[in-house]
Design an enzyme around this catalytic site. Structure first.
Site, PDB file in Angstrom:
ATOM      1  N   HIS A 109      29.587  36.264  23.459  1.00  0.00           N
ATOM      2  CA  HIS A 109      28.995  37.547  23.060  1.00  0.00           C
ATOM      3  C   HIS A 109      27.535  37.643  23.495  1.00  0.00           C
ATOM      4  O   HIS A 109      27.118  38.616  24.136  1.00  0.00           O
ATOM      5  CB  HIS A 109      29.112  37.683  21.541  1.00  0.00           C
ATOM      6  CG  HIS A 109      28.733  39.020  20.994  1.00  0.00           C
ATOM      7  ND1 HIS A 109      27.463  39.320  20.571  1.00  0.00           N
ATOM      8  CD2 HIS A 109      29.477  40.135  20.783  1.00  0.00           C
ATOM      9  CE1 HIS A 109      27.427  40.570  20.126  1.00  0.00           C
ATOM     10  NE2 HIS A 109      28.634  41.091  20.232  1.00  0.00           N
ATOM     11  N   SER A 164      27.677  46.553  20.288  1.00  0.00           N
ATOM     12  CA  SER A 164      27.004  45.361  20.811  1.00  0.00           C
ATOM     13  C   SER A 164      26.725  45.486  22.299  1.00  0.00           C
ATOM     14  O   SER A 164      25.765  44.908  22.805  1.00  0.00           O
ATOM     15  CB  SER A 164      27.867  44.119  20.584  1.00  0.00           C
ATOM     16  OG  SER A 164      27.839  43.705  19.251  1.00  0.00           O
ATOM     17  N   ASP A 210      21.506  36.367  18.908  1.00  0.00           N
ATOM     18  CA  ASP A 210      22.949  36.530  19.040  1.00  0.00           C
ATOM     19  C   ASP A 210      23.650  35.179  18.891  1.00  0.00           C
ATOM     20  O   ASP A 210      23.205  34.341  18.103  1.00  0.00           O
ATOM     21  CB  ASP A 210      23.258  37.180  20.397  1.00  0.00           C
ATOM     22  CG  ASP A 210      24.478  38.061  20.351  1.00  0.00           C
ATOM     23  OD1 ASP A 210      25.584  37.515  20.258  1.00  0.00           O
ATOM     24  OD2 ASP A 210      24.339  39.303  20.420  1.00  0.00           O
TER      25      ASP A 210
END
Length: 670
Positions: free
Chosen positions: A227, A388, A187
């Site tokens: 994220h 996600s 990621d």
């Protein structure tokens, strides 16, 4: 435009989306061509991935070297070599001559390097009144810590029960040794000092990867976007994680803008296999592993093939379906058949408005407004939405499954995950959104509820009343209590680096640490039960015999249970031994003498005929994976119907059944 362009700009109707995207792309291409023509400059080299069809490792490396040696001078500049995935493949900048040369080579497959993005959508309430370009970070909303609010994140609450309404509880199966499972978060990096993550993330830079190492500085694989940190918290965070305690690794393949190249994404996958190879060399066994990929881009065969290579090497791969409200088969890695592709659901058991769908989606999981860790402060929490956020929920459950069955293959894990999911829980979609197919909603491994007792059999007619009994005698005296505890002694002779050695004693099945210490060993007073002893060496080389002749042993009431010293791993795995201290049945403490018999009683009248026994059970209850059904039958005497019950016992585990009156116990193992 990025993969999630449509969803991030309010998801225009299907008929408008494709034409708008084409017009934007055409303007960009035309302007670029005009600029290049006006300047008179040559078109610069483009980056491609070059690989050999059907080549194995040694053969692919030989072909690569031969091709590089024969290439025209200056036409081919290699940027990345892939050693573990896509054996023999490499990424390189090729000019026109280099591209023509490579394409003329037999059995060579060439694919231009594309872009990958972290998959963020925008909720309808957050979408601006006019569609405009804006930062994906607008999807973040500050939130309160679950320890402050006292509420359970709804995603966790949903995956531990088959149906609504939510009950504000998440009760995962506590006995699973998830610390032995490695979760690789491929990621934007990870804020490893967050309160949710700090206990489970190594400080050793060798345990993490960054394609941006030159820019990261001292903090390798730091997360400038948030994220990857949010996804990591959902996988294994202290309060917001599905598999609390799993060993987390940051694999930074996307930059601080949330985007990157699929060349870097595949380089991250390549590093995962190299890391697991090193661990296998250190410990003699490859640890169970899962890779979580909440990212996506246009369809790429070489990205999908890299996923297939990860799976072929025993790594279960979980990927997000994408946030385009479109068919997931149009993007990668969502279209990789070997991966577990995850769509997103809402708190009301509906597909999220942004989620991708279609035959490439395997399962749905909570993905709208998910609470997890932020990336600015150790105590920051944010909510985010997207597939996600759904994929890490699945990654956490995969970690649970691997903890219960460490040697399961990715195909076995995927099958067990889908079989354990709830069928037909999601609504049928809307006029603009197809029904989810397959309609499967994720379920975690949770502590089983006690099964309902079977219906009572019909009562037999009462027997005739016997003559009155004589007065009953006083009960015999209770047996003396068991010894208060057993002596557990840990003796450690350290090597030349004693500060590297530490140990823990844990109670099973709760995995609660009841004692801990360093190289001096220790002594504990323990009640009967099951225990696990873990010893760690910070350097990972053991205490014998590289830097001395160290040794450890554990004794119970003076008798050795086990010993060692040569192979001791680092935390959190270390070297572990399990043992049991029985209740007055291990020969160490003799059982107390039986009480004296009571005085003779006058003869009793013959007993009444026993009632008919209850009918046998027709089937056992259905226990959740990975539990087995065990039937227990207790007979008190010849005149009383046996007491029967079903137990759900974990696979490859034992349960102790004990009488609360006589303290007689027996052990049942599956």
């Amino acid at each position: 435009p990025p993969l999630d362009f449509a969803a991030r700009h309010g998801a225009p109707p299907e008929g408008q989306r494709s034409s708008r995207s084409r017009s934007v792309a055409m303007k960009v291409i035309v302007l670029f061509a005009l600029a290049a023509s006006a300047s008179g400059q040559a078109v610069r080299a483009k980056r491609f991935v070059v690989r050999f069809s059907g080549a194995r490792s040694a053969e692919g490396l030989a072909r690569k070297q031969s091709l590089l040696d024969a290439s025209p001078a200056g036409s081919l500049n290699v940027t990345t070599h892939f050693s573990r995935v896509l054996n023999g493949a490499f990424a390189a900048d090729l000019d026109d001559a280099g591209l023509a040369f490579v394409r003329g080579h037999p059995d060579v497959v060439v694919e231009e390097v594309g872009m990958m993005h972290a998959l963020y959508p925008v909720l309808p309430s957050e979408a601006p009144p006019k569609r405009r370009h804006h930062s994906s970070l607008e999807t973040m909303t500050a939130a309160e810590s679950p320890t402050v609010s006292g509420t359970t994140p709804w995603g966790l609450d949903r995956i531990d029960q088959p149906a609504l309404p939510l009950n504000d509880i998440y009760a995962p199966l506590a006995s699973l040794p998830v610390g032995g499972v490695h979760a690789f978060v491929i990621d934007t990096g990870m804020y490893r000092d967050h309160d949710e993550l700090r206990p489970y993330v190594s400080k050793n830079p060798a345990d993490h990867f960054s394609a941006y190492a030159a820019k990261d500085g001292a903090e390798l694989a730091h997360d400038g976007v948030g994220h990857g940190t949010h996804c990591s918290g959902t996988i294994g965070g202290l309060n917001v994680g599905v598999a609390r305690g799993v060993t987390l690794h940051a694999v930074k393949v996307l930059g601080d803008s949330g985007s990157g190249s699929n060349e870097d994404v595949v380089a991250g996958m390549d590093w995962v296999l190299e890391y697991l190879r090193r661990k296998e060399q250190e410990t003699g066994e490859r640890p169970p592993a899962v890779a979580s990929m909440s990212l996506g881009g246009e369809f790429s065969q070489f990205v999908n093939d890299a996923v297939a290579d990860l799976v072929a090497h025993g790594v279960t791969v979980v990927v997000a379906a994408g946030n385009d409200s479109n068919d997931a088969c149009f993007s990668s890695p969502a279209s990789a058949p070997e991966a577990i592709t995850v769509g997103s659901s809402t708190k009301n058991d509906a597909p999220s408005f942004f989620t991708n769908y279609g035959k490439c989606v395997d399962i749905f999981a909570p993905g709208s407004e998910i609470l997890s860790a932020g990336n600015h402060r150790p105590d920051e929490y944010v909510t985010m939405s997207g597939t996600s956020m759904a994929a890490p929920h699945v990654t956490g459950v995969v970690a649970q499954l691997l903890a219960s069955t460490p040697h399961a293959t990715p195909a076995q894990v995927k099958r067990a995950l889908l079989e354990h999911a709830v069928a037909d829980a999601l609504s049928d979609g809307s006029p603009t959104f197809p029904a989810p197919n397959p309609n499967l909603l994720l379920q975690a491994l949770v502590a089983p509820s006690p099964p309902s007792p079977p219906p009572s059999p019909p009562s037999a007619p009462p027997p005739p009343s016997p003559p009155p009994s004589p007065p009953s005698l006083p009960p015999p005296p209770s047996p003396p209590p068991s010894p208060p505890c057993h002596s557990v002694v840990i003796n450690i002779t350290a090597d030349a680096y004693p500060e590297e050695t530490s140990w823990e004693l844990l109670s099973l099945p709760s995995m609660e640490v009841i004692a801990a210490g360093g190289h001096m060993g220790g002594q504990i007073c323990a009640q009967p039960g099951r225990f696990e002893f873990a010893i760690y060496d910070e350097y990972g080389d053991g205490i014998c015999c590289g830097s001395g002749h160290g040794h450890y042993e554990l004794l119970v009431d003076g008798q050795e249970k086990f010993s060692g010293g040569q192979k001791i791993g680092r935390k959190p795995l270390g070297t572990r031994h399990r043992f049991r201290i029985a209740r007055d049945s291990d020969g160490i403490h003799p059982a107390p003498p039986p009480p004296p018999p009571p005085p003779a009683s006058p003869p009793k009248p013959p007993p009444p005929p026993p009632p008919p026994p209850p009918p046998p059970f027709s089937d056992s209850p259905t226990c959740p994976f990975p539990f087995n059904s065990v039937k227990v039958s207790v007979v008190v005497d010849a005149h009383t119907a046996p007491t029967e019950a079903w137990l759900c016992v974990p696979e490859h585990a034992c349960v102790v059944v004990e009488s609360t009156t006589s303290h007689v116990s027996t052990t049942l193992c599956t």
